[in-house]
Design a protein around this motif. Structure first.
Motif, PDB file in Angstrom:
ATOM      1  N   ARG A  87       0.835  -1.210   0.000  1.00  0.00           N
ATOM      2  CA  ARG A  87       0.000   0.000   0.000  1.00  0.00           C
ATOM      3  C   ARG A  87       0.865   1.253   0.000  1.00  0.00           C
ATOM      4  N   ARG A  88       1.912   1.247   0.819  1.00  0.00           N
ATOM      5  CA  ARG A  88       2.775   2.440   0.910  1.00  0.00           C
ATOM      6  C   ARG A  88       3.441   2.748  -0.421  1.00  0.00           C
ATOM      7  N   HIS A  89       3.705   1.711  -1.209  1.00  0.00           N
ATOM      8  CA  HIS A  89       4.437   1.906  -2.471  1.00  0.00           C
ATOM      9  C   HIS A  89       3.529   1.731  -3.690  1.00  0.00           C
ATOM     10  N   ASP A  90       2.218   1.673  -3.476  1.00  0.00           N
ATOM     11  CA  ASP A  90       1.233   1.567  -4.563  1.00  0.00           C
ATOM     12  C   ASP A  90       1.535   0.374  -5.475  1.00  0.00           C
ATOM     13  N   VAL A  91       1.638  -0.802  -4.863  1.00  0.00           N
ATOM     14  CA  VAL A  91       1.952  -2.039  -5.574  1.00  0.00           C
ATOM     15  C   VAL A  91       0.788  -3.005  -5.419  1.00  0.00           C
ATOM     16  N   LEU A  92       0.350  -3.605  -6.513  1.00  0.00           N
ATOM     17  CA  LEU A  92      -0.664  -4.650  -6.438  1.00  0.00           C
ATOM     18  C   LEU A  92      -0.060  -5.894  -5.780  1.00  0.00           C
ATOM     19  N   PHE A  93      -0.816  -6.527  -4.905  1.00  0.00           N
ATOM     20  CA  PHE A  93      -0.305  -7.623  -4.079  1.00  0.00           C
ATOM     21  C   PHE A  93      -1.112  -8.893  -4.353  1.00  0.00           C
ATOM     22  N   TYR A  94      -0.441  -9.879  -4.972  1.00  0.00           N
ATOM     23  CA  TYR A  94      -1.076 -11.164  -5.313  1.00  0.00           C
ATOM     24  C   TYR A  94      -0.366 -12.307  -4.612  1.00  0.00           C
ATOM     25  N   THR A  95      -1.117 -13.331  -4.210  1.00  0.00           N
ATOM     26  CA  THR A  95      -0.486 -14.568  -3.738  1.00  0.00           C
ATOM     27  C   THR A  95      -1.186 -15.795  -4.308  1.00  0.00           C
ATOM     28  N   ASP A  96      -0.363 -16.788  -4.611  1.00  0.00           N
ATOM     29  CA  ASP A  96      -0.836 -18.117  -4.978  1.00  0.00           C
ATOM     30  C   ASP A  96      -0.904 -18.932  -3.688  1.00  0.00           C
ATOM     31  N   ALA A  97      -2.126 -19.256  -3.264  1.00  0.00           N
ATOM     32  CA  ALA A  97      -2.335 -19.991  -2.015  1.00  0.00           C
ATOM     33  C   ALA A  97      -2.821 -21.414  -2.275  1.00  0.00           C
ATOM     34  N   THR A  98      -2.501 -21.946  -3.454  1.00  0.00           N
ATOM     35  CA  THR A  98      -2.980 -23.273  -3.842  1.00  0.00           C
ATOM     36  C   THR A  98      -2.699 -24.310  -2.762  1.00  0.00           C
ATOM     37  N   ALA A  99      -1.466 -24.361  -2.283  1.00  0.00           N
ATOM     38  CA  ALA A  99      -1.046 -25.434  -1.388  1.00  0.00           C
ATOM     39  C   ALA A  99      -1.365 -25.169   0.070  1.00  0.00           C
ATOM     40  N   SER A 100      -1.647 -23.931   0.421  1.00  0.00           N
ATOM     41  CA  SER A 100      -1.785 -23.545   1.831  1.00  0.00           C
ATOM     42  C   SER A 100      -3.211 -23.240   2.253  1.00  0.00           C
ATOM     43  N   PHE A 101      -4.063 -22.882   1.306  1.00  0.00           N
ATOM     44  CA  PHE A 101      -5.394 -22.357   1.609  1.00  0.00           C
ATOM     45  C   PHE A 101      -6.242 -23.389   2.347  1.00  0.00           C
ATOM     46  N   GLY A 102      -6.785 -22.992   3.482  1.00  0.00           N
ATOM     47  CA  GLY A 102      -7.651 -23.854   4.272  1.00  0.00           C
ATOM     48  C   GLY A 102      -6.935 -24.604   5.367  1.00  0.00           C
ATOM     49  N   GLY A 103      -5.612 -24.727   5.275  1.00  0.00           N
ATOM     50  CA  GLY A 103      -4.854 -25.433   6.297  1.00  0.00           C
ATOM     51  C   GLY A 103      -3.895 -24.528   7.044  1.00  0.00           C
ATOM     52  N   ASN A 104      -3.792 -23.278   6.613  1.00  0.00           N
ATOM     53  CA  ASN A 104      -2.919 -22.276   7.226  1.00  0.00           C
ATOM     54  C   ASN A 104      -3.672 -20.941   7.195  1.00  0.00           C
ATOM     55  N   ALA A 105      -3.375 -20.084   8.128  1.00  0.00           N
ATOM     56  CA  ALA A 105      -4.074 -18.797   8.187  1.00  0.00           C
ATOM     57  C   ALA A 105      -3.833 -18.002   6.914  1.00  0.00           C
ATOM     58  N   LEU A 106      -4.902 -17.391   6.386  1.00  0.00           N
ATOM     59  CA  LEU A 106      -4.820 -16.466   5.261  1.00  0.00           C
ATOM     60  C   LEU A 106      -5.934 -15.446   5.445  1.00  0.00           C
ATOM     61  N   GLU A 107      -5.550 -14.185   5.620  1.00  0.00           N
ATOM     62  CA  GLU A 107      -6.498 -13.105   5.901  1.00  0.00           C
ATOM     63  C   GLU A 107      -6.449 -12.100   4.754  1.00  0.00           C
ATOM     64  N   THR A 108      -7.319 -12.300   3.774  1.00  0.00           N
ATOM     65  CA  THR A 108      -7.242 -11.486   2.558  1.00  0.00           C
ATOM     66  C   THR A 108      -7.356  -9.998   2.858  1.00  0.00           C
ATOM     67  N   ASP A 109      -8.405  -9.600   3.550  1.00  0.00           N
ATOM     68  CA  ASP A 109      -8.634  -8.172   3.797  1.00  0.00           C
ATOM     69  C   ASP A 109      -7.664  -7.620   4.835  1.00  0.00           C
ATOM     70  N   ALA A 110      -7.480  -8.338   5.939  1.00  0.00           N
ATOM     71  CA  ALA A 110      -6.619  -7.840   7.011  1.00  0.00           C
ATOM     72  C   ALA A 110      -5.178  -7.702   6.558  1.00  0.00           C
ATOM     73  N   TRP A 111      -4.741  -8.562   5.641  1.00  0.00           N
ATOM     74  CA  TRP A 111      -3.356  -8.508   5.167  1.00  0.00           C
ATOM     75  C   TRP A 111      -3.193  -7.663   3.911  1.00  0.00           C
ATOM     76  N   GLY A 112      -4.280  -7.089   3.405  1.00  0.00           N
ATOM     77  CA  GLY A 112      -4.176  -6.190   2.259  1.00  0.00           C
ATOM     78  C   GLY A 112      -3.887  -6.862   0.941  1.00  0.00           C
ATOM     79  N   LEU A 113      -4.343  -8.090   0.772  1.00  0.00           N
ATOM     80  CA  LEU A 113      -4.130  -8.794  -0.493  1.00  0.00           C
ATOM     81  C   LEU A 113      -5.093  -8.292  -1.558  1.00  0.00           C
ATOM     82  N   ASP A 114      -4.577  -8.052  -2.758  1.00  0.00           N
ATOM     83  CA  ASP A 114      -5.415  -7.604  -3.872  1.00  0.00           C
ATOM     84  C   ASP A 114      -5.962  -8.762  -4.688  1.00  0.00           C
ATOM     85  N   ALA A 115      -5.307  -9.893  -4.664  1.00  0.00           N
ATOM     86  CA  ALA A 115      -5.795 -11.069  -5.387  1.00  0.00           C
ATOM     87  C   ALA A 115      -5.187 -12.316  -4.775  1.00  0.00           C
TER      88      ALA A 115
END
Length: 415
Positions: A165-193
């Motif tokens: 956010r500070r540097h105006d950069v779009l933030f994407y993550t591939d969570a294929t292997a982790s999603f549902g078994g590890n914490a992932l907070e899309t809004d709280a962590w500022g993920l764009d996709a």
């Protein structure tokens, strides 16, 4: 002529304890067996709306555009990158395993100006190292992998959203292997996709890719569609070629299909929609936090058992995924021989690895429907027997005792 060509499909029984896919939850398989309905049947469009609502809860987001891309998890990755990256865009990819290299390859196919930073396999990045690279390179997008199954490492993401956010950069993550078994907070962590898949912690088959897009990411995709349609704004650079070169993966069109307009784009993969909906329903019925704790417990019990067997865990244990464990293959042991014996004599599959880890580690998954005590204990028992058979001596029963001790310390969490 091979008579098997006309035989009914009857796959052999397997306990899939590798890095994915895993055995699908029977409830998901039952959902997939439901009869098809038309793509514009009111019941079908309601199932689509329900699926969006369920995945908003799993992604922990208020994003309107939380939906499915028909295809494996890689389809979700390609759809987001193809739709968001403009030719010539500078992107930064922190590479700590094979799937960071995959993001680089896809971004190059989007004609991006790709820059990487790397750490040795088995490690992850600190936020300051990523921020330093962003300050130096000034990319338009940061492309990350949350959990890389090739190394079993989990990249911390919580601080990266503020940096982007500070540097105006779009933030994407591939969570294929982790999603549902590890914490992932899309809004709280500022993920764009974010993109994911069903075949890991969600307990389903490969073939549908849940994704979520922030309003900022939606705006970036919509602006590209304006250029394609001959509508230019002050934000567009003169002479810039911004056409999205895929019709199928054009998320602007996919959003129109999933939105209230229901503009025809493709025929929704009905059985996979049913599977994806059931995966989300089952996880939310258990409770997302409880599901993550279950993955953590069974992963920890597996680690305890492996160490009790005298084996060494690969990589930075503090940053490993809950659901995949890397095991260093003991000196003098042929890794593939052990895997083949497990498969042929016990019907248990564990994984090998790639690149610099090829032949050096096994990867054992405890995820989705297979994040269960009986699966962990069966795998430990079989692996111990096979290792002893091939000359690696263990203290008989020590692995199971260590796993039992870990379970006893967390009574009530197991499923």
């Amino acid at each position: 002529m091979n008579n098997d060509l006309y035989a009914q499909i009857n796959p052999p029984h397997r306990l899939l304890m590798g890095p994915g896919p895993i055995n699908a939850d029977p409830r998901v398989l039952r959902a997939m067996a439901c009869q098809l309905i038309g793509q514009y049947d009111p019941a079908m469009t309601e199932y689509m709306n329900q699926t969006m609502a369920l995945y908003r809860q799993l992604f922990r987001t208020e994003n309107r555009w939380t939906m499915l891309v028909d295809g494996t998890s890689r389809a979700g990755i390609e759809a987001i990158l193809l739709s968001a990256i403009r030719p010539g865009d500078r992107v930064l990819v922190p590479v700590f395993g094979r799937f960071g290299h995959l993001l680089c390859e896809i971004a190059r196919r989007c004609r991006a100006d790709v820059h990487t930073i790397e750490v040795p396999w088995g490690e992850v990045f600190t936020p300051d190292k990523i921020e330093y690279a962003i300050q130096r390179l000034r990319p338009r997008a940061l492309l990350t992998v949350q959990g890389d199954t090739s190394t079993t490492m989990l990249q911390p993401l919580a601080e990266l959203g503020d940096i982007c956010r500070r540097h105006d950069v779009l933030f994407y993550t591939d969570a294929t292997a982790s999603f549902g078994g590890n914490a992932l907070e899309t809004d709280a962590w500022g993920l764009d996709a974010v993109s994911a898949g069903l075949q890991k912690c969600l307990g389903g088959p490969s073939g549908s890719a849940p994704i979520t897009l922030s309003p900022k990411m939606e705006a970036a995709i919509r602006r590209r569609r304006c250029v394609e349609q001959g509508i230019r704004t002050a934000e567009h650079r003169d002479g810039e070629e911004e056409m999205i070169y895929s019709n199928y993966f054009d998320l602007g069109m996919v959003m129109d299909y999933w939105g209230p307009e229901r503009l025809n784009h493709h025929t929704e993969a009905t059985s996979m929609l049913f599977a994806a909906r059931e995966c989300a329903r089952v996880m939310l019925e258990e409770g997302l936090d409880k599901g993550i704790a279950r993955h953590a417990l069974h992963g920890e019990a597996l680690v305890a058992g492996l160490e009790g067997m005298g084996l060494r865990i690969y990589g930075d244990k503090q940053h490993k995924m809950n659901n995949v464990t890397g095991v260093v293959i003991p000196e003098g042991i042929q890794g593939e021989q052990i895997r083949h014996c497990l498969l042929n004599d016990f019907a248990i599959e564990i994984g090998t690895s790639f690149g610099p880890l090829q032949g050096k580690i096994w990867r054992i998954g405890t995820m989705g429907y297979n994040a269960r005590k009986d699966c962990v204990m069966q795998t430990l028992s079989a692996l111990e027997a096979v290792l002893n058979r091939h000359g690696f001596r263990t203290v008989q029963g020590a692995a199971l005792q260590a796993a039992w001790d870990r379970y006893d310390a967390s009574a009530g969490v197991t499923r």
